[in-house]
Design a protein around this motif. Sequence first.
Motif, PDB file in Angstrom:
ATOM      1  N   HIS A   5      10.980  10.135  -4.258  1.00 35.91           N
ATOM      2  CA  HIS A   5      10.031   9.039  -4.106  1.00 35.91           C
ATOM      3  C   HIS A   5       8.837   9.467  -3.260  1.00 35.91           C
ATOM      4  N   VAL A   6       9.100  10.236  -2.211  1.00 30.31           N
ATOM      5  CA  VAL A   6       8.014  10.728  -1.354  1.00 30.31           C
ATOM      6  C   VAL A   6       7.073  11.628  -2.152  1.00 30.31           C
ATOM      7  N   MET A   7       7.634  12.470  -3.011  1.00 28.55           N
ATOM      8  CA  MET A   7       6.819  13.362  -3.832  1.00 28.55           C
ATOM      9  C   MET A   7       5.858  12.568  -4.715  1.00 28.55           C
TER      10      MET A   7
ATOM     11  N   PRO B 112       0.835  -1.211   0.000  1.00 25.26           N
ATOM     12  CA  PRO B 112       0.000   0.000   0.000  1.00 25.26           C
ATOM     13  C   PRO B 112       0.867   1.258   0.000  1.00 25.26           C
ATOM     14  N   ALA B 113       0.331   2.347  -0.513  1.00 25.46           N
ATOM     15  CA  ALA B 113       1.097   3.589  -0.645  1.00 25.46           C
ATOM     16  C   ALA B 113       1.620   4.076   0.703  1.00 25.46           C
TER      17      ALA B 113
ATOM     18  N   GLU C 210       0.408   9.974  -5.581  1.00 25.51           N
ATOM     19  CA  GLU C 210      -0.425   8.778  -5.687  1.00 25.51           C
ATOM     20  C   GLU C 210      -1.499   8.753  -4.605  1.00 25.51           C
ATOM     21  N   ILE C 211      -1.132   9.122  -3.373  1.00 27.68           N
ATOM     22  CA  ILE C 211      -2.087   9.116  -2.267  1.00 27.68           C
ATOM     23  C   ILE C 211      -3.205  10.127  -2.498  1.00 27.68           C
ATOM     24  N   VAL C 212      -2.859  11.305  -3.013  1.00 26.51           N
ATOM     25  CA  VAL C 212      -3.840  12.372  -3.219  1.00 26.51           C
ATOM     26  C   VAL C 212      -4.744  12.073  -4.418  1.00 26.51           C
ATOM     27  N   THR C 213      -4.149  11.612  -5.527  1.00 29.75           N
ATOM     28  CA  THR C 213      -4.922  11.434  -6.767  1.00 29.75           C
ATOM     29  C   THR C 213      -5.472  10.023  -6.924  1.00 29.75           C
TER      30      THR C 213
END
Length: 451
Positions: free
Chosen positions: A401-403, A98-99, A408-411
Amino acid sequence: MEVVVKIGQFLLSLSILVVLHELGHFAFAKLFKTRVEKFYMFFNPGFSLFKFTKGETEYGIGWLPLGGYVKISGMIDESMDKEQMKLPPEPYEFRSKPAWQRLLIMVGGVLVNFILAFVIYIAVLYSWGEQYLPVENVKYGVVCDSLAESIGLQDGDKIVSLDNKKIEKFNDIIPDILLNGPKSIQFIRNNEQQSIEIPSSFVPALLERSSKGFALSPVFDIRYPYSAISIGKVVEESPASEAGILKGDKIVSIDSVGFEYYDQLQTNLLANKSKEVLVQLNRDGELLQVKLTVGDDGKLGFYPQMEAGVLEYATLKYSFVESIPAGFNKGIDKLSDYLKQFKLIFSSETKAYKSIGGFITIGSIFPGVWDWHAFWNLTAFLSIILAIMNILPIPALDGGHVMFLMYEIVTGRKPGDKFMEYAQITGMVLLFGLLIFANGNDIVKWISNMK
């Protein structure tokens, strides 16, 4: 020998920071049952100095001390393992998690670096306390160089505040001017308090001067009474050594000229560089005279030895409980100061990018003798630097990678593998460019200082 000690301290500090940083990634990967294929201190292009396999992970030491890495299955990283990414994802791979788990794996190294810095500062304050020279105890004032004189300061001035805000520690004056941008300096001259404006050109000039060396130019330094100075270590094959000057001797005069402050001796020697002078010495109460030729650099070739207690330093001691908030606050202050430096680096006025240094600059900040107090303080600060640099939103760094994970988490959409591959390549090119630029600066400085 000093160079060897500096290199030794730097490599030990770097090794500690690299191993613990990578351990942060490793620990979160293991926590989420993600396979780690390799755990390396330093990079190993071509071959490894040492390696062994335990379980599913190869542990080793590389030969290129530019950092370290953990190779996590199913992740596009500096290994650029494209073949693995063509296969169907396995449950143990990074890309299958998971993200939020992938996010924690990526920030694990940075998190460890921040925690390490705070722990070291707490331990240092508990073990050694904190010693500093209060501004009010600089009772003989300062010695100014040409840049300080250009804004109106003079030898003997006693600095008391910046923008009418009292400065507690003498060593904080220049960093405060550099990072916080005060507009004025208050000082005492001839028993009268005065104030001068700090021109906008001062910081750029300070950084320009500093860019030519491996440390921030002091601009002004502590003034010492000449009566408290004697000859310390004498350099071999120097004018002092060849003239028979010994440790413990005191220079009474040069060509019958005496001195009230140590800087006056230094000024006199610079004025007489490459010239023959008559030096009167006091050796255990006996007056001696020797003739010698001052070096081309305006020096005789000795280290000054200061009598104890000339200036009164303050020492703060902490109990274990007291050291925890004190160490945390020190870590926050160092973090804040380092973040402020980015403003200078990206300013077109300061041109601070010229001061960016590589491994020689970093190694040069360690003392020439092994000092555990200085070593741990510097290691804590380097841990903060490593954390900040790694969290920058640049592909190939943890922050890159965090960016993408935050996107991914937001969109709810995951960037494609091909996009991540190109992003990784771009980031690596940027990083290698920065590495070449920083170490190129070091080489230019080193060559200039050799002339």
